[in-house]
Design a protein around this motif. Structure first.
Motif, PDB file in Angstrom:
ATOM      1  N   GLY A 108       0.808  -1.225   0.000  1.00 31.15           N
ATOM      2  CA  GLY A 108       0.000   0.000   0.000  1.00 31.15           C
ATOM      3  C   GLY A 108       0.833   1.264   0.000  1.00 31.15           C
ATOM      4  O   GLY A 108       0.574   2.194  -0.772  1.00 31.15           O
ATOM      5  N   ILE A 109       1.838   1.308   0.859  1.00 38.55           N
ATOM      6  CA  ILE A 109       2.703   2.490   0.877  1.00 38.55           C
ATOM      7  C   ILE A 109       3.467   2.602  -0.438  1.00 38.55           C
ATOM      8  O   ILE A 109       3.654   3.689  -0.966  1.00 38.55           O
ATOM      9  CB  ILE A 109       3.649   2.468   2.098  1.00 38.55           C
ATOM     10  CG1 ILE A 109       2.841   2.717   3.374  1.00 38.55           C
ATOM     11  CG2 ILE A 109       4.751   3.512   1.954  1.00 38.55           C
ATOM     12  CD1 ILE A 109       3.647   2.651   4.651  1.00 38.55           C
ATOM     13  N   GLY A 110       3.864   1.460  -0.992  1.00 38.31           N
ATOM     14  CA  GLY A 110       4.542   1.465  -2.293  1.00 38.31           C
ATOM     15  C   GLY A 110       3.678   2.036  -3.403  1.00 38.31           C
ATOM     16  O   GLY A 110       4.191   2.593  -4.373  1.00 38.31           O
ATOM     17  N   ARG A 111       2.355   1.921  -3.249  1.00 40.15           N
ATOM     18  CA  ARG A 111       1.423   2.482  -4.237  1.00 40.15           C
ATOM     19  C   ARG A 111       0.958   3.878  -3.831  1.00 40.15           C
ATOM     20  O   ARG A 111       0.085   4.453  -4.461  1.00 40.15           O
ATOM     21  CB  ARG A 111       0.192   1.570  -4.382  1.00 40.15           C
ATOM     22  CG  ARG A 111       0.507   0.222  -4.979  1.00 40.15           C
ATOM     23  CD  ARG A 111      -0.737  -0.653  -5.150  1.00 40.15           C
ATOM     24  NE  ARG A 111      -1.418  -0.891  -3.869  1.00 40.15           N
ATOM     25  CZ  ARG A 111      -2.676  -0.534  -3.605  1.00 40.15           C
ATOM     26  NH1 ARG A 111      -3.407   0.058  -4.516  1.00 40.15           N
ATOM     27  NH2 ARG A 111      -3.222  -0.784  -2.434  1.00 40.15           N
ATOM     28  N   LEU A 112       1.514   4.406  -2.747  1.00 39.38           N
ATOM     29  CA  LEU A 112       1.179   5.724  -2.202  1.00 39.38           C
ATOM     30  C   LEU A 112      -0.299   5.834  -1.811  1.00 39.38           C
ATOM     31  O   LEU A 112      -0.913   6.890  -1.935  1.00 39.38           O
ATOM     32  CB  LEU A 112       1.569   6.842  -3.174  1.00 39.38           C
ATOM     33  CG  LEU A 112       3.051   6.928  -3.532  1.00 39.38           C
ATOM     34  CD1 LEU A 112       3.287   8.022  -4.551  1.00 39.38           C
ATOM     35  CD2 LEU A 112       3.903   7.147  -2.295  1.00 39.38           C
ATOM     36  N   SER A 113      -0.845   4.737  -1.305  1.00 39.33           N
ATOM     37  CA  SER A 113      -2.233   4.713  -0.858  1.00 39.33           C
ATOM     38  C   SER A 113      -2.353   5.431   0.489  1.00 39.33           C
ATOM     39  O   SER A 113      -1.711   5.039   1.458  1.00 39.33           O
ATOM     40  CB  SER A 113      -2.704   3.261  -0.712  1.00 39.33           C
ATOM     41  OG  SER A 113      -3.877   3.189   0.051  1.00 39.33           O
ATOM     42  N   ARG A 114      -3.173   6.480   0.548  1.00 40.90           N
ATOM     43  CA  ARG A 114      -3.369   7.214   1.803  1.00 40.90           C
ATOM     44  C   ARG A 114      -3.927   6.298   2.883  1.00 40.90           C
ATOM     45  O   ARG A 114      -3.536   6.381   4.035  1.00 40.90           O
ATOM     46  CB  ARG A 114      -4.294   8.406   1.585  1.00 40.90           C
ATOM     47  CG  ARG A 114      -3.562   9.588   1.026  1.00 40.90           C
ATOM     48  CD  ARG A 114      -4.449  10.808   1.086  1.00 40.90           C
ATOM     49  NE  ARG A 114      -4.619  11.239  -0.294  1.00 40.90           N
ATOM     50  CZ  ARG A 114      -5.603  11.941  -0.750  1.00 40.90           C
ATOM     51  NH1 ARG A 114      -6.569  12.317   0.040  1.00 40.90           N
ATOM     52  NH2 ARG A 114      -5.667  12.289  -2.009  1.00 40.90           N
ATOM     53  N   ARG A 115      -4.879   5.468   2.480  1.00 41.32           N
ATOM     54  CA  ARG A 115      -5.476   4.534   3.437  1.00 41.32           C
ATOM     55  C   ARG A 115      -4.414   3.619   4.050  1.00 41.32           C
ATOM     56  O   ARG A 115      -4.415   3.363   5.254  1.00 41.32           O
ATOM     57  CB  ARG A 115      -6.547   3.710   2.716  1.00 41.32           C
ATOM     58  CG  ARG A 115      -7.214   2.695   3.568  1.00 41.32           C
ATOM     59  CD  ARG A 115      -8.355   2.039   2.765  1.00 41.32           C
ATOM     60  NE  ARG A 115      -8.739   0.825   3.422  1.00 41.32           N
ATOM     61  CZ  ARG A 115      -8.501  -0.391   2.970  1.00 41.32           C
ATOM     62  NH1 ARG A 115      -7.895  -0.573   1.833  1.00 41.32           N
ATOM     63  NH2 ARG A 115      -8.897  -1.443   3.646  1.00 41.32           N
ATOM     64  N   SER A 116      -3.496   3.129   3.239  1.00 41.41           N
ATOM     65  CA  SER A 116      -2.447   2.245   3.730  1.00 41.41           C
ATOM     66  C   SER A 116      -1.438   2.988   4.601  1.00 41.41           C
ATOM     67  O   SER A 116      -0.925   2.429   5.572  1.00 41.41           O
ATOM     68  CB  SER A 116      -1.735   1.561   2.565  1.00 41.41           C
ATOM     69  OG  SER A 116      -2.592   0.627   1.958  1.00 41.41           O
ATOM     70  N   ILE A 117      -1.145   4.231   4.251  1.00 39.51           N
ATOM     71  CA  ILE A 117      -0.222   5.022   5.083  1.00 39.51           C
ATOM     72  C   ILE A 117      -0.826   5.234   6.458  1.00 39.51           C
ATOM     73  O   ILE A 117      -0.157   5.041   7.481  1.00 39.51           O
ATOM     74  CB  ILE A 117       0.124   6.353   4.381  1.00 39.51           C
ATOM     75  CG1 ILE A 117       0.965   6.081   3.123  1.00 39.51           C
ATOM     76  CG2 ILE A 117       0.841   7.299   5.335  1.00 39.51           C
ATOM     77  CD1 ILE A 117       1.127   7.276   2.199  1.00 39.51           C
ATOM     78  N   VAL A 118      -2.106   5.593   6.518  1.00 35.44           N
ATOM     79  CA  VAL A 118      -2.779   5.778   7.809  1.00 35.44           C
ATOM     80  C   VAL A 118      -2.837   4.462   8.575  1.00 35.44           C
ATOM     81  O   VAL A 118      -2.573   4.424   9.784  1.00 35.44           O
ATOM     82  CB  VAL A 118      -4.192   6.374   7.610  1.00 35.44           C
ATOM     83  CG1 VAL A 118      -4.997   6.342   8.895  1.00 35.44           C
ATOM     84  CG2 VAL A 118      -4.094   7.796   7.072  1.00 35.44           C
ATOM     85  N   ALA A 119      -3.164   3.370   7.888  1.00 35.09           N
ATOM     86  CA  ALA A 119      -3.237   2.065   8.547  1.00 35.09           C
ATOM     87  C   ALA A 119      -1.879   1.666   9.115  1.00 35.09           C
ATOM     88  O   ALA A 119      -1.784   1.196  10.248  1.00 35.09           O
ATOM     89  CB  ALA A 119      -3.729   1.003   7.570  1.00 35.09           C
ATOM     90  N   THR A 120      -0.806   1.872   8.351  1.00 31.08           N
ATOM     91  CA  THR A 120       0.528   1.503   8.813  1.00 31.08           C
ATOM     92  C   THR A 120       0.953   2.359  10.002  1.00 31.08           C
ATOM     93  O   THR A 120       1.533   1.847  10.971  1.00 31.08           O
ATOM     94  CB  THR A 120       1.549   1.612   7.661  1.00 31.08           C
ATOM     95  OG1 THR A 120       1.102   0.784   6.582  1.00 31.08           O
ATOM     96  CG2 THR A 120       2.929   1.175   8.104  1.00 31.08           C
TER      97      THR A 120
END
Length: 139
Positions: A109-121
């Motif tokens: 997710g972070i590799g795809r620059l997903s905001r949702r994944s950044i917040v989740a991580t």
């Protein structure tokens, strides 16, 4: 073992990143373990073989490392097996509740620059840091 091994850590991280990119580009799939494993628990016809091979690869890779590595297995667990089992179920529940696990959000997710994944991580990491602090220093 607490040795600082930046080169092996870097090599491992690069291999994980490369494999997640190859999975996304080659199969159009995100290499999140909870989603892949969850797909085996609720199988869809024609969608299980690659999932089973992915999970088998994780197990075989760990066994191969054990066979060919001179490093001893860690045996001094600082918690009991019942606590580890409960913790494992909580992690699995949290991964499903959060819409993915640390590998899916953190690596893919972070590799795809997903905001949702950044917040989740950030949430995963903050919770882990806080839990470790409380368990080690306050309880």
């Amino acid at each position: 073992m607490t040795e600082f091994t930046p080169f092996t850590g870097l090599a491992g991280g690069l291999l994980i990143g490369l494999s997640s990119v190859l999975m996304l580009l080659g199969a159009g799939r995100i290499a999140g373990i909870s989603g892949i494993f969850g797909g085996l628990l609720a199988p869809v016809r024609g969608d299980t073989a690659w999932r089973a091979m992915f999970i088998a690869g994780l197990v075989i890779g760990a066994l191969a490392w054990r066979l060919f590595s001179d490093e001893p297995l860690p045996v001094d667990l600082q918690v009991s097996w019942p606590i580890m089992i409960v913790a494992g179920f909580l992690v699995g529940f949290g991964a499903r509740l959060g819409g993915g696990c640390t590998s899916g959000h953190g690596v893919c997710g972070i590799g795809r620059l997903s905001r949702r994944s950044i917040v989740a991580t950030l949430t995963f990491m903050g919770t882990a840091i806080l839990t470790t602090f409380v368990m080690r220093h306050l309880i």
